[in-house]
Design a protein around this motif. Structure first.
Motif, PDB file in Angstrom:
ATOM      1  N   UNK A 276       7.966  15.359   1.378  1.00 23.82           N
ATOM      2  CA  UNK A 276       7.684  14.637   2.616  1.00 23.82           C
ATOM      3  C   UNK A 276       7.212  13.206   2.337  1.00 23.82           C
ATOM      4  N   UNK A 277       7.406  12.339   3.336  1.00 25.70           N
ATOM      5  CA  UNK A 277       7.026  10.945   3.207  1.00 25.70           C
ATOM      6  C   UNK A 277       5.516  10.800   3.393  1.00 25.70           C
ATOM      7  N   UNK A 278       4.842  10.348   2.338  1.00 24.71           N
ATOM      8  CA  UNK A 278       3.387  10.205   2.360  1.00 24.71           C
ATOM      9  C   UNK A 278       2.983   8.872   2.986  1.00 24.71           C
TER      10      UNK A 278
ATOM     11  N   UNK B 294     -11.710  10.254  -2.134  1.00 25.22           N
ATOM     12  CA  UNK B 294     -11.740  10.197  -0.672  1.00 25.22           C
ATOM     13  C   UNK B 294     -11.740   8.750  -0.219  1.00 25.22           C
ATOM     14  N   UNK B 295     -10.959   8.414   0.790  1.00 30.00           N
ATOM     15  CA  UNK B 295     -10.832   7.016   1.209  1.00 30.00           C
ATOM     16  C   UNK B 295     -12.121   6.457   1.795  1.00 30.00           C
ATOM     17  N   UNK B 296     -12.287   5.148   1.637  1.00 28.52           N
ATOM     18  CA  UNK B 296     -13.398   4.425   2.252  1.00 28.52           C
ATOM     19  C   UNK B 296     -12.828   3.613   3.406  1.00 28.52           C
ATOM     20  N   UNK B 297     -13.098   4.040   4.621  1.00 30.31           N
ATOM     21  CA  UNK B 297     -12.488   3.391   5.773  1.00 30.31           C
ATOM     22  C   UNK B 297     -10.982   3.535   5.710  1.00 30.31           C
TER      23      UNK B 297
ATOM     24  N   UNK C  18       0.806  -1.219   0.000  1.00 36.01           N
ATOM     25  CA  UNK C  18       0.000   0.000   0.000  1.00 36.01           C
ATOM     26  C   UNK C  18       0.835   1.263   0.000  1.00 36.01           C
ATOM     27  N   UNK C  19       2.106   1.156  -0.456  1.00 33.53           N
ATOM     28  CA  UNK C  19       3.006   2.308  -0.420  1.00 33.53           C
ATOM     29  C   UNK C  19       3.567   2.582   0.955  1.00 33.53           C
ATOM     30  N   UNK C  20       3.219   1.747   1.938  1.00 34.73           N
ATOM     31  CA  UNK C  20       3.711   1.924   3.309  1.00 34.73           C
ATOM     32  C   UNK C  20       5.042   1.198   3.456  1.00 34.73           C
TER      33      UNK C  20
ATOM     34  N   UNK D 131      -4.551   6.761   8.838  1.00 32.70           N
ATOM     35  CA  UNK D 131      -3.479   6.813   7.847  1.00 32.70           C
ATOM     36  C   UNK D 131      -4.041   7.097   6.459  1.00 32.70           C
ATOM     37  N   UNK D 132      -5.179   6.484   6.131  1.00 35.89           N
ATOM     38  CA  UNK D 132      -5.798   6.752   4.837  1.00 35.89           C
ATOM     39  C   UNK D 132      -6.183   8.226   4.718  1.00 35.89           C
ATOM     40  N   UNK D 133      -6.700   8.794   5.792  1.00 35.48           N
ATOM     41  CA  UNK D 133      -7.065  10.213   5.764  1.00 35.48           C
ATOM     42  C   UNK D 133      -5.828  11.100   5.683  1.00 35.48           C
ATOM     43  N   UNK D 134      -4.749  10.678   6.326  1.00 38.74           N
ATOM     44  CA  UNK D 134      -3.506  11.438   6.247  1.00 38.74           C
ATOM     45  C   UNK D 134      -2.989  11.452   4.806  1.00 38.74           C
TER      46      UNK D 134
END
Length: 473
Positions: free
Chosen positions: A360-362, A337-340, A263-265, A314-317
């Motif tokens: 910055x690190x997303x 916009x994220x879902x959950x 997830x890019x994390x 984190x999704x909202x961030x």
């Protein structure tokens, strides 16, 4: 009353476990046990320590499906990633360090002074306080535990309090493999309480931390009070440099895989694609099309490519970064916009080099694409970051590839690929991405102290060098 920490599956919201939060007193008890256990473990022959780690590797493989499902449920990552990357990679790492512990290198014992024989010892550091992150809980625990245990150290490890389950299970497997009691302790607790107590504890000889650069600075500050050895693997903002002679299809597929892994994390994820202008438009269009084919959904479904992020927060961030980039004039492909805790793959085009989303690190499924003209420009833009964990260059030209590998300021540089890791090769960064190495024989250097032993060969009471201090006697 003991505080309970709740472990929740981010994809479903299900409560997976409730665990008591470790306190400073728990840290003190664990460190005391570790100090006693380390003396015997450190004196154990390398072959015996290796045998334990080989049994750990076998047990990880035997419990692979259980570990993969637990990792996916606590992290929200796709089950394919857990099954094919996290779990087998952890087993391989255990097996590698079992062998590496029996083959440590050093300078040959010899007479470097005419009257003495010198030898080098690599002794255990002692008790290591490790703090692991939430994005790869099992693998990061393994990266910290196996080289430390292989070299005779004891470890007190604090996993992220939101993803402790596979680390706890790994500790159980280590005990089943014959690791002596007290050599490994897992403490589930928060950073401000258990984490700071662990880093600051006078009985901790070394701290190994993986996480954000901001927290890494705090860890280094606390450890410096002793001072004690510190190993830091921190944030990243990896550039993905595509020269105009690159295999375009390979670069596009590499960008999708490199940007969306976990997830890019991922601190090494491809986040900034710099594409030379002749390929720029085709690259943007091609990656956008590929992003559209990514299957987002239930992480336990083998057909899923992209699961949830670690949390709704984190999704909202991540979406906040995307929204601010759009407000600043960037074109956004995807990024609803994220879902959950779910966030769809997002392409950001037309952002400025000094934009927040470039700097910055997303830590989400977001790829920024920017053009460049000359090779000099592309490499300069790639290096224009405070981070330096990983980078990649895409070209068919051996000289361009060689230049990129020399000039890209990162601890790892891939050529015509992005992300693969192997146990035999080191992982670690430069600049604000930290210092020290995980994996490979280089990690053994992090967890050992070099000692010079010098023995007189003459048996004479008065040595020739004594006269430089006193002439009589």
């Amino acid at each position: 009353m003991t505080e309970l920490l709740t472990v929740t599956g981010p994809a479903t919201g299900d409560v997976l476990a409730e665990l008591p939060a470790a306190t400073a007193a728990d840290v003190d008890t664990a460190v005391g046990r570790a100090r006693k256990a380390q003396r015997e473990w450190g004196a154990t022959a390398p072959g015996e320590r290796a045998a334990v780690l080989l049994r750990v590797a076998a047990l990880i493989e035997a419990h692979a499906e259980e570990l993969a499902l637990t990792e996916t449920r606590q992290c929200g990552k796709p089950i394919r990633l857990s099954r094919e990357f996290d779990v087998p990679g952890t087993a391989d790492n255990a097996a590698f360090f079992a062998g590496a512990s029996r083959a440590m290198e050093g300078k040959a014992a010899a007479e470097y002074s005419a009257d003495h024989t010198s030898a080098i010892r690599r002794d255990p550091v002692g008790v290591v306080g490790s703090i692991a992150p939430w994005n790869y809980p099992l693998q990061m625990a393994g990266w910290k535990l196996f080289p430390a245990l292989a070299t005779g150290n004891a470890v007190v490890i604090k996993p992220a309090e939101i993803t402790p389950l596979t680390t706890l299970r790994l500790a159980e497997l280590c005990a089943e493999a014959g690791l002596p009691d007290g050599v490994l302790t897992v403490l589930v607790g928060t950073g401000p309480v258990a984490g700071e107590a662990l880093v600051s504890h006078p009985g901790i000889d070394m701290v190994s931390f993986t996480g954000s650069t901001a927290v890494g600075k705090r860890v280094a500050q606390l450890a410096a009070q002793a001072p004690k050895r510190v190993h830091l693997e921190l944030g990243g903002k990896a550039p993905f440099v595509v020269f105009d002679d690159a295999d375009l299809e390979a670069a596009m597929h590499g960008a999708v895989a490199g940007a969306l892994i976990n997830g890019g994390q991922d601190c090494t994820a491809a986040t900034r694609a710099y594409v030379q202008r002749p390929l720029y438009d085709a690259f943007v269009d091609g990656v956008a099309d590929l992003f559209g084919t990514v299957r987002m959904g239930d992480p336990e479904d083998p057909a899923t490519d992209l699961g949830s992020l670690i949390s709704r927060a984190q999704a909202e961030r991540v979406h906040g970064f995307v929204s601010r980039a759009a407000t600043a004039g960037a074109r956004i492909v995807g990024g609803r916009a994220p879902e959950g805790a779910f966030h769809e793959p997002t392409l950001v085009v037309g952002a400025a080099q000094d934009a927040e989303i470039v700097r910055d690190e997303v830590f989400g499924p977001v790829l920024v694409v920017l053009p460049f003209d000359s090779d000099d420009d592309g490499l300069a833009l790639a290096n224009d970051t405070r981070y330096g964990l990983a980078a990649s260059a895409w070209t068919r030209d051996v000289y361009r590839a060689g230049r990129a590998s020399r000039e890209l300021a990162a601890g790892c540089v891939w050529i015509n690929d992005h992300i693969p890791i192997v146990s035999e090769m080191p992982h670690g960064g430069v600049k604000a991405s930290g210092y020290g190495k995980d994996m490979s024989s280089y990690a053994l250097e992090e967890y050992t102290s070099v000692k010079h032993v010098m023995s007189d060969n003459t048996g004479e009471a008065r040595k020739s060098w004594h006269r430089t201090v006193f002439a009589g006697g």
